[in-house]
Design a protein around this motif. Sequence first.
Motif, PDB file in Angstrom:
ATOM      1  N   GLY A 297      -5.688 -12.985   1.395  1.00 54.48           N
ATOM      2  CA  GLY A 297      -5.773 -11.571   1.751  1.00 54.48           C
ATOM      3  C   GLY A 297      -7.177 -11.137   2.127  1.00 54.48           C
ATOM      4  O   GLY A 297      -7.415  -9.951   2.381  1.00 54.48           O
ATOM      5  N   GLY A 402       5.666  -5.840   3.457  1.00 49.73           N
ATOM      6  CA  GLY A 402       4.414  -5.098   3.297  1.00 49.73           C
ATOM      7  C   GLY A 402       4.184  -3.961   4.264  1.00 49.73           C
ATOM      8  O   GLY A 402       3.066  -3.449   4.359  1.00 49.73           O
ATOM      9  N   THR A 407      -1.918  -0.525   2.030  1.00 48.37           N
ATOM     10  CA  THR A 407      -2.111  -1.922   1.617  1.00 48.37           C
ATOM     11  C   THR A 407      -2.937  -2.040   0.349  1.00 48.37           C
ATOM     12  O   THR A 407      -2.918  -3.075  -0.310  1.00 48.37           O
ATOM     13  CB  THR A 407      -2.815  -2.715   2.731  1.00 48.37           C
ATOM     14  OG1 THR A 407      -4.152  -2.220   2.878  1.00 48.37           O
ATOM     15  CG2 THR A 407      -2.075  -2.581   4.053  1.00 48.37           C
ATOM     16  N   GLU A 414      -7.850   4.964   3.557  1.00 48.02           N
ATOM     17  CA  GLU A 414      -6.767   4.248   4.234  1.00 48.02           C
ATOM     18  C   GLU A 414      -5.577   5.185   4.389  1.00 48.02           C
ATOM     19  O   GLU A 414      -5.242   5.950   3.483  1.00 48.02           O
ATOM     20  CB  GLU A 414      -6.337   3.021   3.436  1.00 48.02           C
ATOM     21  CG  GLU A 414      -5.190   2.267   4.110  1.00 48.02           C
ATOM     22  CD  GLU A 414      -4.627   1.128   3.274  1.00 48.02           C
ATOM     23  OE1 GLU A 414      -3.856   0.320   3.821  1.00 48.02           O
ATOM     24  OE2 GLU A 414      -4.952   1.055   2.067  1.00 48.02           O
ATOM     25  N   TYR A 514       2.693   2.066  12.167  1.00 42.53           N
ATOM     26  CA  TYR A 514       1.935   1.298  11.186  1.00 42.53           C
ATOM     27  C   TYR A 514       0.478   1.198  11.623  1.00 42.53           C
ATOM     28  O   TYR A 514       0.147   1.345  12.800  1.00 42.53           O
ATOM     29  CB  TYR A 514       2.521  -0.111  11.031  1.00 42.53           C
ATOM     30  CG  TYR A 514       4.020  -0.104  10.900  1.00 42.53           C
ATOM     31  CD1 TYR A 514       4.637   0.268   9.708  1.00 42.53           C
ATOM     32  CD2 TYR A 514       4.839  -0.415  11.988  1.00 42.53           C
ATOM     33  CE1 TYR A 514       6.012   0.315   9.590  1.00 42.53           C
ATOM     34  CE2 TYR A 514       6.214  -0.369  11.885  1.00 42.53           C
ATOM     35  CZ  TYR A 514       6.800   0.006  10.687  1.00 42.53           C
ATOM     36  OH  TYR A 514       8.168   0.071  10.589  1.00 42.53           O
ATOM     37  N   GLN A 518      -1.702  -3.021   8.378  1.00 41.18           N
ATOM     38  CA  GLN A 518      -0.351  -3.285   7.891  1.00 41.18           C
ATOM     39  C   GLN A 518       0.326  -4.377   8.713  1.00 41.18           C
ATOM     40  O   GLN A 518       1.015  -5.241   8.162  1.00 41.18           O
ATOM     41  CB  GLN A 518       0.482  -2.000   7.953  1.00 41.18           C
ATOM     42  CG  GLN A 518       0.183  -0.991   6.861  1.00 41.18           C
ATOM     43  CD  GLN A 518       1.028   0.255   7.011  1.00 41.18           C
ATOM     44  OE1 GLN A 518       0.966   0.945   8.025  1.00 41.18           O
ATOM     45  NE2 GLN A 518       1.843   0.545   6.008  1.00 41.18           N
ATOM     46  N   VAL A 521      -1.091  -7.689   7.594  1.00 40.54           N
ATOM     47  CA  VAL A 521      -0.573  -8.077   6.275  1.00 40.54           C
ATOM     48  C   VAL A 521       0.847  -8.621   6.391  1.00 40.54           C
ATOM     49  O   VAL A 521       1.192  -9.644   5.777  1.00 40.54           O
ATOM     50  CB  VAL A 521      -0.621  -6.869   5.311  1.00 40.54           C
ATOM     51  CG1 VAL A 521       0.176  -7.150   4.043  1.00 40.54           C
ATOM     52  CG2 VAL A 521      -2.068  -6.529   4.953  1.00 40.54           C
ATOM     53  N   TYR A 522       1.672  -7.958   7.181  1.00 39.81           N
ATOM     54  CA  TYR A 522       3.065  -8.407   7.347  1.00 39.81           C
ATOM     55  C   TYR A 522       3.124  -9.748   8.069  1.00 39.81           C
ATOM     56  O   TYR A 522       3.922 -10.634   7.727  1.00 39.81           O
ATOM     57  CB  TYR A 522       3.853  -7.304   8.056  1.00 39.81           C
ATOM     58  CG  TYR A 522       4.636  -7.656   9.283  1.00 39.81           C
ATOM     59  CD1 TYR A 522       5.792  -8.435   9.200  1.00 39.81           C
ATOM     60  CD2 TYR A 522       4.273  -7.159  10.541  1.00 39.81           C
ATOM     61  CE1 TYR A 522       6.531  -8.718  10.343  1.00 39.81           C
ATOM     62  CE2 TYR A 522       5.005  -7.428  11.668  1.00 39.81           C
ATOM     63  CZ  TYR A 522       6.136  -8.218  11.573  1.00 39.81           C
ATOM     64  OH  TYR A 522       6.873  -8.498  12.694  1.00 39.81           O
ATOM     65  N   VAL A 532       2.915 -11.165  -0.176  1.00 40.21           N
ATOM     66  CA  VAL A 532       2.187 -10.024   0.379  1.00 40.21           C
ATOM     67  C   VAL A 532       0.932  -9.814  -0.456  1.00 40.21           C
ATOM     68  O   VAL A 532       1.002  -9.377  -1.611  1.00 40.21           O
ATOM     69  CB  VAL A 532       3.056  -8.749   0.374  1.00 40.21           C
ATOM     70  CG1 VAL A 532       2.268  -7.570   0.933  1.00 40.21           C
ATOM     71  CG2 VAL A 532       4.337  -8.970   1.173  1.00 40.21           C
ATOM     72  N   GLN A 534      -2.821  -8.157  -1.289  1.00 34.68           N
ATOM     73  CA  GLN A 534      -3.609  -6.937  -1.098  1.00 34.68           C
ATOM     74  C   GLN A 534      -4.887  -7.332  -0.378  1.00 34.68           C
ATOM     75  O   GLN A 534      -5.684  -8.111  -0.898  1.00 34.68           O
ATOM     76  CB  GLN A 534      -3.949  -6.309  -2.446  1.00 34.68           C
ATOM     77  CG  GLN A 534      -4.812  -5.054  -2.340  1.00 34.68           C
ATOM     78  CD  GLN A 534      -4.998  -4.396  -3.696  1.00 34.68           C
ATOM     79  OE1 GLN A 534      -4.041  -3.991  -4.339  1.00 34.68           O
ATOM     80  NE2 GLN A 534      -6.251  -4.304  -4.128  1.00 34.68           N
ATOM     81  N   ARG A 557       0.431  -8.339  -4.110  1.00 30.88           N
ATOM     82  CA  ARG A 557       1.126  -7.050  -4.225  1.00 30.88           C
ATOM     83  C   ARG A 557       2.589  -7.258  -4.569  1.00 30.88           C
ATOM     84  O   ARG A 557       3.159  -6.551  -5.395  1.00 30.88           O
ATOM     85  CB  ARG A 557       1.019  -6.274  -2.912  1.00 30.88           C
ATOM     86  CG  ARG A 557      -0.302  -5.576  -2.681  1.00 30.88           C
ATOM     87  CD  ARG A 557      -0.310  -4.884  -1.332  1.00 30.88           C
ATOM     88  NE  ARG A 557       0.822  -3.977  -1.171  1.00 30.88           N
ATOM     89  CZ  ARG A 557       1.292  -3.573   0.002  1.00 30.88           C
ATOM     90  NH1 ARG A 557       0.748  -4.022   1.118  1.00 30.88           N
ATOM     91  NH2 ARG A 557       2.298  -2.735   0.069  1.00 30.88           N
TER      92      ARG A 557
END
Length: 667
Positions: A297, A402, A407, A414, A514, A518, A521-522, A532, A534, A557
């Motif tokens: 991450g 996610g 996030t 954010e 999004y 995001q 992350v996805y 997922v 952080q 997460r």
Amino acid sequence: MQAKEKKNLEDLVRIYTVLVFVVIGLLITRLVWLQLVETDVYASRADAQRNRLMAITATRGDIITSDGTVLVTDRPSYQLTVEYLSMRADGEYDEALINRLVRVVQDPELTAEKVKEICDANSGYLYKPVVLKKNLDMATVSRIEANRDTLPGVSVEAVPERTYLHGMLASHVLGYIGEINQSELEEATVQAEQAGEETLYKMGDYVGKVGLEKYYDETLRGTDGYRQVEVNAGGRPVSDVKVVEPEAGNSLVLTIDADLQQTLETALDTTIAGLQSQSRSDKAGAGAGVLLNVKTGEVLAMASRPDDNVGQQNRAIQGRYIPGSTFKPVTAVAALESGVATDSETIYNPGRYWIAPFIKTTAPIGYYNLYNGMAKSDNVYFQEIGRRAGIDNIAKYGEALGLEGPTGIDLAYESTGDRATQGLPTAQKRQMYQNMAAESSDMLFDKKIAALEEEKAAALAAASTEEEKKKIERRYNSSIAIAKSDKLINHKWNSEWHAADTFNVAIGQGRQNYTPLQLAVYTAAIANGGTVYQPYVVKEIRNHAGEVIETKEPVVRQEAGISEETLTRVRNAMCKVTDVGGGAYGLFASFPADIQVAAKTGTAQPGGSGYRVGNKEYYDGLFICFAPADDPEIAFACVMEYGYSGSGSAGRVAKAVLEEYFNLNEQ
């Protein structure tokens, strides 16, 4: 008579004598009380009048990239200060002294009137040096020092100044500092009180405003020192009683790599410049990209454009975008996990979907399965499997990967995406949106009905015969009845989720948006098997001696709970996007075979007024990818506003970043 007057006089003398003794007794008692009982209290007050505390600002900690490049530090800066009382003589400003100071400084902005204006604004703090000018150059410092004997009360002080050593590099991540305002101080005070602590802040302090400077302000700021200064009866400083040196703030070591960051920013700038020369994307000028380590991450690079002002929005964590076809892997996961489609099943594309609103596709007419459907980004295929899976499953798996909520990155401000029109179209948000749409529609019709009622009343008042009134009644009653019927129809329509809404979401359009973070992350969750993470920007905190006092560890997460079989098939389908015939083949055709890139292009239609100019329609370009496909290390997401196509805009940025990461430019 004389005897009586004499007696009265004697009585008065006795009374006055008693009163005098009583007053003297009270005075003696009070004096004894002050001397014996309240000695410490008044001694403290005297000390307080005689001594003043002057803060010595602590040096803020450095901000350093993972490869050791110092991006931000505090450097000594010189400022011109004066003692307020030294500027005055016999209650008036010492014009000769002020004019002499102005001549020595040689700054056209620092006039005699300006000096007096600044001093007047600080007249309530006689013991505190008044800052007349900051960031003095060495030539000015030398002139002041050379004339020190003729400039009583004038000083040059060395203070720390926040310095961004590489200009605008990573500016949106770093943020900036500024003088604390009243609302910020009140917020900090409330938070400290809730924690049972004293606030660290006071008016005049410089604090982080956005980015890392804001999020890690307490870590970076250190502890101010102070000088205890003895002053005379006029409030003029006489000598230092005590000096407590400040303690420097802690430094941040980032997950960001300086070379990757520079490459990302240069690629964004170069791509935007190229797009602006093309008629289909001549409005391009903004966008953002994020590169993540899929196994931790860690943010390896993050950039936002434009960057001409560090106070601007960081689009990587605050900008919200329709994802376009970069959302199609979610639809694929939902269909496969729900068992309503297989990866090998083919669906015929006749050029547009066969259910209203008959959304077209740019893919050639023919049969499509998961793999060539992903490669060609066939809208018909994904609308059909999205219809089968249903909106609840699409939202469910999007959330699992996610795409719902912030996030949790360690950067200030954010976007939360908690409004009905933001994030995934979950059941709760759909209901909220539908309620809002229905209420808005009702308000419009209510206004129309009210206007008709007013017109009717005015027409009736102006009518002169009963026959005329009856005609007015019939005409307006009919119009009002139609408006009320239309209101009911529109209310029902806006209160429901329709099949067309699901079709739009399935291909990445509709009621969803999004941040680029995001999307990254996805993408990373698909790449790493469903974990997922952080995302985070700071991996170490070091004290002023350079010792590591805290190490940030990866934070999970959630686990997506998606089968490895499904994720493998979706990853393989994304590999087809960069294979021969895929939408991004040309971007990565030169990459070595052992560095295969899995990707998805996206062309989004936000639908705002700025995206349609006359008969010309603009689109956002999006791109997500991860590599190497067989053992993913990194995931990347990029959005280019008005970029027209994903492969032709954001995809170019992705190529440059991946080439830098895998050192392909050096081969």
